[in-house]
Design a protein around this motif. Structure first.
Motif, PDB file in Angstrom:
ATOM      1  N   TYR A   1     -13.034 -18.815   3.876  1.00 38.21           N
ATOM      2  CA  TYR A   1     -13.826 -17.732   3.253  1.00 38.21           C
ATOM      3  C   TYR A   1     -15.352 -17.529   3.570  1.00 38.21           C
TER       4      TYR A   1
ATOM      5  N   ILE B   1      -9.022 -22.459   1.579  1.00 38.48           N
ATOM      6  CA  ILE B   1      -9.778 -21.197   1.813  1.00 38.48           C
ATOM      7  C   ILE B   1     -11.070 -21.497   2.495  1.00 38.48           C
TER       8      ILE B   1
ATOM      9  N   GLY C   1      -4.013 -10.439   1.879  1.00 39.64           N
ATOM     10  CA  GLY C   1      -5.246 -10.264   1.233  1.00 39.64           C
ATOM     11  C   GLY C   1      -5.277  -9.592   0.122  1.00 39.64           C
TER      12      GLY C   1
ATOM     13  N   GLN D   1     -10.747 -10.808   4.189  1.00 42.65           N
ATOM     14  CA  GLN D   1     -10.099 -12.047   3.836  1.00 42.65           C
ATOM     15  C   GLN D   1      -9.096 -12.204   4.949  1.00 42.65           C
TER      16      GLN D   1
END
Length: 210
Positions: A201, A198, A10, A35
């Motif tokens: 996220y 990602i 992270g 994260q």
């Protein structure tokens, strides 16, 4: 089939400050911990057999957060640590660009020409991490393996699996903090089925530094 789930640590304090970390270390930020939590939530229903983490503190902490309350062994691994940047470690990107402009330019744009200032070359990193990942694949054949490492190491693993030329080292997806990469291993085949993802996220936060 052996399946590798490979991620980066992270966001850290030095990421925010714009400092090169390499084999030095800094703590995860609050966002960096989030994260890791987001990736942990994404992987909560995946049966992970073992977690192998770079022995750097930021990677170990990320691995612990992703694991959560599950009873999964975390195995520290020195060979999955970030590229050694030599004299650059702990320094600001702006300082490095000022005092070593040619080396800095080559690092990001011409990796095949990069000559470190007391650290590792890209070829040395590729050799280190490719040998290590083959040992991991052999030892944990048929298992689901989570690997927690660093941006350059991640790119090196992708370059190895895709058999890239060194000059193309940086091509492909950017490795954001806790991005997810998945590699399927079947006998002698290695297939990257996800790269730099990602989608877990929960905020539009991105970090571009080491």
């Amino acid at each position: 089939m052996t399946k590798l789930y490979i991620t980066r640590h992270g966001q850290t304090e030095w990421n925010l400050e714009g400092r090169i970390q390499g084999q030095k270390d800094s703590k995860l930020t609050t966002l960096g911990e989030k994260q890791a939590e987001w990736l942990g939530e994404r992987l909560k229903n995946v049966e992970i057999d073992v977690i192998i983490s770079s022995s750097s503190g930021r990677a170990i902490r990320t691995a612990e957060i992703i694991r959560g309350k599950r009873n999964i062994e975390i195995v520290p691994n020195d060979n999955l640590r970030e590229i050694h940047f030599g004299q650059w470690e702990g320094q600001l990107h702006a300082e490095i660009k000022k005092y070593w402009p040619d080396e800095y330019r080559n690092f990001w744009n011409f990796p095949h020409l990069y000559k470190p200032v007391g650290g590792e070359t890209f070829l040395q990193v590729l050799d280190r991490v490719s040998n290590e990942v083959e040992k991991i694949i052999s030892k944990y054949e048929g298992k689901n393996i989570l690997i927690v490492t660093h941006a350059v190491v991640l790119k090196a693993l992708i370059a190895y699996f895709e058999n890239k030329d060194l000059m193309d080292f940086w091509s492909g997806a950017f490795m954001y903090p806790t991005c997810l990469n998945i590699v399927e291993i079947k006998e002698d085949s290695r297939k990257i089925v996800l790269q730099g993802d990602i989608s877990h996220y929960q905020a539009n936060e991105k970090v571009y530094n080491d």
